[in-house]
Design an enzyme around this catalytic site. Structure first.
Site, PDB file in Angstrom:
ATOM      1  N   SER A 286     -19.611 -47.446  10.734  1.00  0.00           N
ATOM      2  CA  SER A 286     -20.694 -47.131  11.459  1.00  0.00           C
ATOM      3  C   SER A 286     -20.618 -45.950  11.728  1.00  0.00           C
ATOM      4  O   SER A 286     -19.972 -45.088  11.758  1.00  0.00           O
ATOM      5  CB  SER A 286     -19.955 -48.465  12.272  1.00  0.00           C
ATOM      6  OG  SER A 286     -18.945 -47.372  13.808  1.00  0.00           O
ATOM      7  N   ASP A 287     -21.767 -45.735  12.238  1.00  0.00           N
ATOM      8  CA  ASP A 287     -22.363 -44.282  12.894  1.00  0.00           C
ATOM      9  C   ASP A 287     -21.326 -44.488  14.650  1.00  0.00           C
ATOM     10  O   ASP A 287     -21.078 -45.366  14.490  1.00  0.00           O
ATOM     11  CB  ASP A 287     -24.158 -44.375  13.394  1.00  0.00           C
ATOM     12  CG  ASP A 287     -24.021 -42.820  13.395  1.00  0.00           C
ATOM     13  OD1 ASP A 287     -23.023 -41.967  13.782  1.00  0.00           O
ATOM     14  OD2 ASP A 287     -25.571 -42.658  13.389  1.00  0.00           O
ATOM     15  N   TRP A 288     -21.559 -43.044  14.863  1.00  0.00           N
ATOM     16  CA  TRP A 288     -20.483 -43.625  16.295  1.00  0.00           C
ATOM     17  C   TRP A 288     -21.088 -43.612  17.571  1.00  0.00           C
ATOM     18  O   TRP A 288     -22.017 -43.149  17.689  1.00  0.00           O
ATOM     19  CB  TRP A 288     -19.719 -41.624  16.308  1.00  0.00           C
ATOM     20  CG  TRP A 288     -19.274 -41.266  15.344  1.00  0.00           C
ATOM     21  CD1 TRP A 288     -17.920 -40.586  16.234  1.00  0.00           C
ATOM     22  CD2 TRP A 288     -18.817 -40.913  14.452  1.00  0.00           C
ATOM     23  NE1 TRP A 288     -16.570 -40.129  15.383  1.00  0.00           N
ATOM     24  CE2 TRP A 288     -17.031 -40.526  13.963  1.00  0.00           C
ATOM     25  CE3 TRP A 288     -19.211 -41.773  12.790  1.00  0.00           C
ATOM     26  CZ2 TRP A 288     -17.019 -40.321  12.601  1.00  0.00           C
ATOM     27  CZ3 TRP A 288     -18.603 -41.542  12.074  1.00  0.00           C
ATOM     28  CH2 TRP A 288     -17.773 -41.138  11.836  1.00  0.00           C
TER      29      TRP A 288
END
Length: 725
Positions: free
Chosen positions: A261-263
């Site tokens: 996932s992106d942060w």
């Protein structure tokens, strides 16, 4: 008791491996899968959970009991990023001054696949040196609007060019035993509302424009990891989107790697468990310094959901299996190459990419500058002395040095030319004209043989420059879009005034995309697009301006005359309404719109000038089974050695659904000495001629006539031949 059973099962699995190895020769992949089975059998549910979420700012968890290490990730796309401690505090006792490579658009503007590989190879080597496992790049989202704050780190408006440049990058990274992480999947085309905007588009636009680059990255580049985007897509967040991650990426494309996932891009535990998220990364920085990683969606909440039976453990097992498979593929359990860090060779790669990526857009006999004829040069503009290495957000790189334009041009000309500098404008929050600086610049310009204005956007995005500090955004940066295409700090007016006092004025622009320049472009004799050219950018620009290097960059995006003529804005709804964004421009992105709808841009896709001339001749198109071979000759008819990017487009003059005037399907970059001719051959498969029919929900290759068009840009088609398919 459970541990004893797990150990017994593990021993049986290992025994099975040994028996199988004796009875037949197992492939390396089969052996790895057996080993993964063994580890899975030994792991507790809690240990599995520990592997699928962050354990620090850039690490995901391991299982110390079984010798499974943490996975170590690093930004960024253009250099191994500043070293963070486990919880975002910057380390002070490490050498983290990496090679600062040119930004993504600069790489794409080289149109050189080999340089894509060399770019990735530098990143992979330096990641090894720094003890990283995953490089969070390349970014390959389509450049849809000129306002997107992250355009500078993406590769193109065209999916084929973006995909091809990404393939080399990925292969270069992964040749070092480091995983590349392709991002941001998918439709992360604006920073406004990036955490929540819900993007809708036709299936045809998705398949023809926004997915092909990612598909090439997975199938041709063999990318080992992929990052889910922040935004939503058709009502579901991209980092746990069933259609994107399960149905397309993993089932349709057969991706067996890891989705990260992106942060802070995960928003729902059950969706993350079921819809393809393999590792949840990010940190709620409001929790500092006592960040509890067990509170992540894929931590304690996921553990309880599986324990309760609401979600089957098999979904977790698939994630852990993918992570372990990744670890074996990057030799995480073995010794990897030591790598090299910020070497002279790496710096030369940065220089070469900058030299080939810088684009000459206008030249009325002002370039190259001849030191035997020009004795004084006035360099004007803040970007002539500004460094950009620590700007842009997650793409920031701490470099040992960054050569500015002024330093580069002083070095290349030495004592042969007198070079004087004036800032001309002030980088200020008020964005107002500094009349004193303007007056000084005009006075300097009036006395010089040549004036070089060096301006554009900036990338000094840090704790000193945040969007809350500025009345209007002047940055190319993550998390913020630009308000318009107008040069900040009243640069337009300054350029016009400089050209008025000295007709031998040229412009160098830094930045991640086009600006409106109609007010001064006719008045200046030269224009160079520098993008963000990295640590050696000043030397690269000086080499081109002096003629030491012949420019060969070509635009990977279209430069419209006005923002209102960009298709995302022509068809409306940017940035959207109530955090919803419908892509009404559909497949008409970039040159597909400008060429089809007969709108003249300022500079077209694929355009770039040289100090020599090239001639195209002898086009031959033939079919070989399912392949179409396009052969032609390119000759350097000028007096200077140089490189040319030959581009192959497909035109379908008649189809059931409207198609673009032309679509890029092949290219090659060749270096030619004066008078030299080279035969170029581009092979097209059947996919090059198809379009996606979203009424039938399938790819269609209609029989009939296609035109093969060869040229030096999307608007300069020099050879053309019809073929019956």
């Amino acid at each position: 008791m459970k541990q004893s059973i797990r150990l017994f099962v593990a021993i049986l699995c290992l025994g099975t491996i040994m028996v199988s190895c004796q009875s037949k020769q197992l492939s390396k992949d089969e052996v790895v899968e057996f080993k993964i089975d063994s580890l899975l059998q030994q792991m507790t549910l809690a240990e599995k959970i520990n592997m699928v979420h962050a354990s620090s700012s850039f690490n995901s968890g391991g299982v110390e009991r079984l010798g499974i290490p943490e996975l170590v990730m690093s930004d960024g796309p253009h250099g191994v990023r500043v070293e963070h401690g486990r919880d975002w505090e910057v380390d002070t006792d490490v050498d983290d001054a990496a090679t600062y490579l040119p930004k993504g658009l600069t790489l794409a503007a080289t149109w050189n696949r080999k340089l894509g590989y060399e770019f990735g190879n530098v990143l992979g080597s330096e990641a090894n040196y720094r003890g990283k496992d995953v490089i969070l790049g390349p970014g390959i989202c389509i450049v849809r609007t000129p306002l997107n704050g992250r355009n500078f780190e993406y590769l193109s408006e065209d999916p084929y060019l973006a995909g091809q440049m990404a393939v080399g990058y990925i292969q270069g990274v992964q040749a070092n035993g480091i995983a590349a992480c392709v991002k941001h999947f998918v439709a992360n085309n604006q920073e406004t509302w990036r955490y929540s905007v819900d993007v809708s588009m036709s299936e045809r636009a998705l398949r023809e424009i926004y997915l092909p680059g990612f598909e090439m990255a997975v199938k041709e580049g063999k990318a080992l990891t992929l990052m889910g985007a922040y935004n939503q897509f058709r009502g579901e967040h991209c980092s746990h989107n069933d259609y994107l991650l399960n149905k397309i990426l993993k089932d349709e494309w057969g991706f067996d790697g890891v989705v990260i996932s992106d942060w802070n891009a995960v928003h729902d535990t059950k969706q993350a468990l079921l819809n393809g998220t393999d590792i949840e990364m990010g940190t709620d920085l409001s929790m500092k310094p006592n960040i509890d990683y067990n509170k992540f969606y894929l931590a304690d909440p996921a553990l309880e959901m599986i324990k309760s039976g609401e979600v089957e453990e098999k979904y977790l097992d698939d994630k852990v299996r993918r992570i372990l498979r990744l670890m074996y593929r990057i030799n995480k359990f073995d010794k990897r190459p030591a790598g090299e860090f910020n070497t002279a060779a790496h710096q030369q790669t940065a220089l070469k990419i900058a030299e080939e990526g810088i684009v000459l857009l206008k030249n009325e006999s002002i370039l190259p500058i001849d030191a035997t004829k020009v004795k004084t040069i006035a360099v004007i503009g803040d970007n002539a002395i500004r460094q950009h290495q620590m700007g842009g957000g997650s793409s920031q790189v701490k470099a040992k040095y960054e050569v500015t334009f002024l330093e580069g041009i002083q070095q290349v000309f030495g004592d042969a030319v007198k070079i004087e500098f004036a800032p001309g404008y002030e980088v200020s929050k008020t964005n107002q004209v500094n009349t004193k600086l303007v007056s000084e610049a005009k006075k300097l310009a009036s006395k010089a043989d040549v004036v070089i204005f060096v301006g554009g956007w900036i990338q000094s995005w840090s704790t000193d420059y945040t969007k809350s500090d500025w009345s209007e955004n002047v940055f190319d940066a993550e998390d913020v879009d630009k308000p318009n295409m107008i040069l900040p700090f009243s640069q337009n007016e300054l350029i016009a005034q400089l050209a008025a006092v000295n007709p031998n004025t040229m412009v160098v622009l830094y930045g991640g995309g086009p600006v409106e320049m109609g007010g001064w472009l006719p008045q200046v004799k030269g224009l160079v697009q520098a993008w963000y050219p990295g640590m050696e950018g000043g030397n690269a620009l000086a080499n081109i301006i002096s003629g030491k290097v012949n420019p060969s960059g070509k635009l990977p995006i279209t430069f419209p005359k006005l923002l209102s003529e960009s298709p995302a804005h022509v068809f409306g709804e940017y940035p959207g309404v109530d955090e919803k964004q419908t892509y009404n421009d559909d497949i008409w992105v970039g040159y597909r719109y400008f060429d089809t709808y007969k709108v003249k841009p300022e500079f077209c896709f694929g355009f770039g000038l040289s100090y020599t001339q090239f001639e195209y001749d002898n086009l031959r198109v033939s079919q070989d089974g399912q392949l179409v071979k396009v052969a032609f000759e390119v000759r350097n008819s000028g007096k200077v050695a140089g490189s040319e990017v030959a581009q192959v487009y497909i035109n379908d003059p008649e189809s059931r659904l409207k198609r673009p005037e032309k679509e890029l399907k092949g290219f090659d970059k060749v270096y030619l000495e004066p008078g030299q001719t080279q035969n170029i051959e581009v092979v097209l498969d059947q996919k090059a001629f198809r379009y996606f029919d979203d009424e039938k929900m399938e790819w269609v290759l209609e029989p009939g006539t296609f035109n093969i068009e060869v040229g030096s840009s999307s608007k300069s088609i020099l050879l053309k031949q019809a073929i019956e398919m």
